[in-house]
Design a protein around this motif. Structure first.
Motif, PDB file in Angstrom:
ATOM      1  N   ALA A  11       0.832  -1.200   0.000  1.00  0.00           N
ATOM      2  CA  ALA A  11       0.000   0.000   0.000  1.00  0.00           C
ATOM      3  C   ALA A  11       0.869   1.253   0.000  1.00  0.00           C
ATOM      4  N   ALA A  12       1.942   1.235   0.787  1.00  0.00           N
ATOM      5  CA  ALA A  12       2.842   2.386   0.841  1.00  0.00           C
ATOM      6  C   ALA A  12       3.540   2.585  -0.501  1.00  0.00           C
ATOM      7  N   ALA A  13       4.017   1.497  -1.103  1.00  0.00           N
ATOM      8  CA  ALA A  13       4.699   1.592  -2.394  1.00  0.00           C
ATOM      9  C   ALA A  13       3.767   2.151  -3.466  1.00  0.00           C
ATOM     10  N   LYS A  14       2.534   1.691  -3.462  1.00  0.00           N
ATOM     11  CA  LYS A  14       1.557   2.184  -4.440  1.00  0.00           C
ATOM     12  C   LYS A  14       1.288   3.664  -4.245  1.00  0.00           C
ATOM     13  N   SER A  15       1.131   4.076  -2.995  1.00  0.00           N
ATOM     14  CA  SER A  15       0.881   5.486  -2.689  1.00  0.00           C
ATOM     15  C   SER A  15       2.060   6.370  -3.098  1.00  0.00           C
ATOM     16  N   LEU A  16       3.276   5.845  -2.916  1.00  0.00           N
ATOM     17  CA  LEU A  16       4.487   6.598  -3.244  1.00  0.00           C
ATOM     18  C   LEU A  16       4.830   6.540  -4.735  1.00  0.00           C
ATOM     19  N   GLY A  17       4.229   5.584  -5.430  1.00  0.00           N
ATOM     20  CA  GLY A  17       4.538   5.416  -6.852  1.00  0.00           C
ATOM     21  C   GLY A  17       5.896   4.780  -7.074  1.00  0.00           C
ATOM     22  N   VAL A  18       6.276   3.875  -6.155  1.00  0.00           N
ATOM     23  CA  VAL A  18       7.562   3.192  -6.279  1.00  0.00           C
ATOM     24  C   VAL A  18       7.338   1.682  -6.265  1.00  0.00           C
ATOM     25  N   LYS A  19       8.376   0.936  -6.603  1.00  0.00           N
ATOM     26  CA  LYS A  19       8.311  -0.511  -6.532  1.00  0.00           C
ATOM     27  C   LYS A  19       8.720  -0.976  -5.135  1.00  0.00           C
ATOM     28  N   GLU A  20       8.407  -2.221  -4.829  1.00  0.00           N
ATOM     29  CA  GLU A  20       8.841  -2.825  -3.568  1.00  0.00           C
ATOM     30  C   GLU A  20       9.382  -4.215  -3.842  1.00  0.00           C
ATOM     31  N   LYS A  21      10.149  -4.729  -2.899  1.00  0.00           N
ATOM     32  CA  LYS A  21      10.638  -6.096  -2.988  1.00  0.00           C
ATOM     33  C   LYS A  21      10.361  -6.795  -1.665  1.00  0.00           C
ATOM     34  N   HIS A  22      10.021  -8.067  -1.737  1.00  0.00           N
ATOM     35  CA  HIS A  22       9.823  -8.830  -0.518  1.00  0.00           C
ATOM     36  C   HIS A  22      10.307 -10.256  -0.727  1.00  0.00           C
ATOM     37  N   VAL A  23      10.792 -10.850   0.348  1.00  0.00           N
ATOM     38  CA  VAL A  23      11.325 -12.204   0.274  1.00  0.00           C
ATOM     39  C   VAL A  23      10.807 -12.998   1.465  1.00  0.00           C
ATOM     40  N   GLU A  24      10.440 -14.234   1.208  1.00  0.00           N
ATOM     41  CA  GLU A  24       9.821 -15.078   2.230  1.00  0.00           C
ATOM     42  C   GLU A  24      10.837 -16.022   2.858  1.00  0.00           C
ATOM     43  N   SER A  25      10.745 -16.162   4.162  1.00  0.00           N
ATOM     44  CA  SER A  25      11.622 -17.086   4.897  1.00  0.00           C
ATOM     45  C   SER A  25      10.877 -18.387   5.153  1.00  0.00           C
ATOM     46  N   ASN A  26      11.561 -19.497   4.951  1.00  0.00           N
ATOM     47  CA  ASN A  26      10.974 -20.805   5.228  1.00  0.00           C
ATOM     48  C   ASN A  26      11.383 -21.342   6.599  1.00  0.00           C
ATOM     49  N   THR A  27      12.590 -20.979   7.040  1.00  0.00           N
ATOM     50  CA  THR A  27      13.078 -21.393   8.353  1.00  0.00           C
ATOM     51  C   THR A  27      13.838 -20.231   8.978  1.00  0.00           C
ATOM     52  N   ASN A  28      14.196 -20.374  10.259  1.00  0.00           N
ATOM     53  CA  ASN A  28      14.989 -19.341  10.936  1.00  0.00           C
ATOM     54  C   ASN A  28      16.337 -19.118  10.261  1.00  0.00           C
ATOM     55  N   ASP A  29      16.867 -20.147   9.625  1.00  0.00           N
ATOM     56  CA  ASP A  29      18.168 -20.038   8.966  1.00  0.00           C
ATOM     57  C   ASP A  29      18.136 -19.105   7.755  1.00  0.00           C
ATOM     58  N   ASP A  30      16.945 -18.782   7.286  1.00  0.00           N
ATOM     59  CA  ASP A  30      16.817 -17.929   6.096  1.00  0.00           C
ATOM     60  C   ASP A  30      16.906 -16.447   6.409  1.00  0.00           C
ATOM     61  N   TYR A  31      16.765 -16.059   7.668  1.00  0.00           N
ATOM     62  CA  TYR A  31      16.620 -14.641   7.997  1.00  0.00           C
ATOM     63  C   TYR A  31      17.805 -13.790   7.545  1.00  0.00           C
ATOM     64  N   ALA A  32      19.001 -14.118   8.001  1.00  0.00           N
ATOM     65  CA  ALA A  32      20.180 -13.326   7.637  1.00  0.00           C
ATOM     66  C   ALA A  32      20.456 -13.357   6.133  1.00  0.00           C
ATOM     67  N   PRO A  33      20.427 -14.532   5.479  1.00  0.00           N
ATOM     68  CA  PRO A  33      20.645 -14.548   4.025  1.00  0.00           C
ATOM     69  C   PRO A  33      19.606 -13.742   3.256  1.00  0.00           C
ATOM     70  N   ASN A  34      18.361 -13.770   3.707  1.00  0.00           N
ATOM     71  CA  ASN A  34      17.326 -13.000   3.025  1.00  0.00           C
ATOM     72  C   ASN A  34      17.555 -11.503   3.156  1.00  0.00           C
ATOM     73  N   ILE A  35      17.965 -11.072   4.334  1.00  0.00           N
ATOM     74  CA  ILE A  35      18.299  -9.661   4.518  1.00  0.00           C
ATOM     75  C   ILE A  35      19.490  -9.288   3.634  1.00  0.00           C
ATOM     76  N   ASP A  36      20.502 -10.134   3.593  1.00  0.00           N
ATOM     77  CA  ASP A  36      21.669  -9.888   2.749  1.00  0.00           C
ATOM     78  C   ASP A  36      21.265  -9.768   1.279  1.00  0.00           C
ATOM     79  N   SER A  37      20.352 -10.616   0.857  1.00  0.00           N
ATOM     80  CA  SER A  37      19.888 -10.582  -0.531  1.00  0.00           C
ATOM     81  C   SER A  37      19.260  -9.234  -0.870  1.00  0.00           C
ATOM     82  N   LEU A  38      18.452  -8.708   0.038  1.00  0.00           N
ATOM     83  CA  LEU A  38      17.805  -7.417  -0.204  1.00  0.00           C
ATOM     84  C   LEU A  38      18.809  -6.273  -0.147  1.00  0.00           C
ATOM     85  N   LEU A  39      19.795  -6.387   0.724  1.00  0.00           N
ATOM     86  CA  LEU A  39      20.857  -5.380   0.761  1.00  0.00           C
ATOM     87  C   LEU A  39      21.575  -5.331  -0.583  1.00  0.00           C
ATOM     88  N   GLY A  40      21.805  -6.489  -1.155  1.00  0.00           N
ATOM     89  CA  GLY A  40      22.480  -6.562  -2.445  1.00  0.00           C
ATOM     90  C   GLY A  40      21.666  -6.005  -3.587  1.00  0.00           C
TER      91      GLY A  40
END
Length: 376
Positions: A68-97
């Motif tokens: 909703a925020a991205a649409k209001s701002l007229g920008v794109k967004e990215k999101h990534v889903e975690s399957n286990t606790n082990d995914d948290y740090a790698p997923n954050i790293d992926s978005l940083l990249g």
């Protein structure tokens, strides 16, 4: 940009600790945020916890807030889903990249990974739902949070909710509706964002008993000892169904499961019983997110993660980001009790008015709702 290093033992709850939500100087929900200054290349991003974005709960509505925020701002967004606790740090790293300007992490379990990433990447903004970022917290021998109450990263913003207030209303409604005089609640993992619901629920039942001179019993959670029934995770499955069945076996005819998808298994246990037991949802208005449980859903305790995320994303885009916690309350409509929907004609005719009066008294301070996990 430096990618954060994965912390050793991220998957273990012992390394996560329990972050205190007793925060000083919390801000109210931002209103009227000026988004005209938002850069066209602003990229807001999100990481779910292991419940996933289809949990019909806080991950799902958190994503709705981001979108909703991205649409209001007229920008794109990215999101990534975690399957286990082990995914948290790698997923954050992926978005940083991928050049994200703001990364919102959904859930207390991402505390350690979020804290580490924020410290390693001071030029990127971070926000986390349900954690105070106060030195990652700690847990005392009594199981209560012992953090210092101060957000320890300048570029990290907690998004918190005083759900005890709304759960108090749900507890009152549950006690009013119960025919057996027994109601129950159980949780996924014993962490503050879960127990805050359970504390408020019990206090609401106790308030009903006081004003109505009744004696409705609560099973599944003891506020004084802070002990109760937990499944050990947030996934639907045998553990959640067994927990719900245990409450049903104690004659509970209103049950509030707290922990994302675990409500789905509780619903199975209730429907198997076929004795008129009803359920109270949490986080979203489950009546709208999951039609399959409408026939047994009394109401839902709403934690409006979507509103909190949307407000924080817009503020960050306009240059108004700071690390003062966002706290959703009954007063700013950050939490609330959903309508009774199909049960509106089945509850006491005075219940809605009584709930409205209690809500007003909580907002005014005439009724004090307390929890060890209440944000301050």
């Amino acid at each position: 940009m430096t990618l954060t290093s994965r912390k050793t033992g991220l998957a273990g709850l012992a390394t996560l600790g329990v972050s205190a939500l007793l925060l000083a100087g919390c801000s109210a929900a931002p209103t009227g945020t000026n988004t005209t200054k938002a850069a066209s290349n602003f990229l807001p991003c999100m990481v779910s916890d292991s419940g996933g974005f289809d949990d019909h709960s806080f991950n799902e509505i958190g994503l709705q807030g981001l979108q909703a925020a991205a649409k209001s701002l007229g920008v794109k967004e990215k999101h990534v889903e975690s399957n286990t606790n082990d995914d948290y740090a790698p997923n954050i790293d992926s978005l940083l990249g991928q050049g994200c300007n703001l990364i919102v992490t959904v859930g207390f379990l991402l505390s350690s990974a979020t804290d580490a990433a924020a410290k390693a990447n001071p030029d990127v903004k971070f926000a986390i739902v349900d954690d105070g970022l106060d030195n990652e917290g700690a847990t005392g021998k009594d199981g209560k949070p012992t953090g210092d109450g101060k957000v320890d990263v300048a570029n990290g913003k907690p998004i918190l909710f005083d759900t005890a207030q709304a759960a108090f209303l749900a507890g009152y409604a549950a006690a009013s509706y119960s025919k057996t005089g027994v109601v129950g609640t159980f949780g996924g993992i014993q962490i503050p964002p879960v127990t805050i619901f359970m504390d408020g629920f019990v206090e609401g039942v106790q308030y009903f008993d006081k004003v109505k001179s009744k004696s409705v019993k609560v099973v599944g959670w003891d506020v004084t000892s802070q002990t109760g029934v937990f499944t050990g995770g947030f996934a639907a499955g045998v553990e959640a169904k067994t927990a719900a069945q245990g409450l049903l076996d104690q004659n509970a005819d209103v049950i509030m499961p707290v922990g994302g998808p675990i409500y789905q298994s509780a619903a199975e246990a209730i429907k198997d019983k076929k004795n008129g037991t009803v359920m109270i949802g949490v986080d979203a208005d489950v009546y709208n997110t999951d039609k399959s449980v409408r026939d047994i859903l009394l109401t839902s305790v709403q934690k409006r993660v979507d509103s909190g995320v949307e407000a924080v994303v817009k503020a960050a885009a306009s240059g108004d980001f700071n690390n003062t916690p966002y706290v959703g309350t009954l007063k700013n409509d950050g939490v609330g009790l959903a309508p009774f929907h199909d049960y509106a004609s089945k509850v006491d005719s005075n219940l809605s008015k009584e709930i409205a009066d209690i809500k007003a008294k909580i907002i005014s301070g005439d009724i004090k709702v307390t929890s060890a996990a209440t944000p301050k």
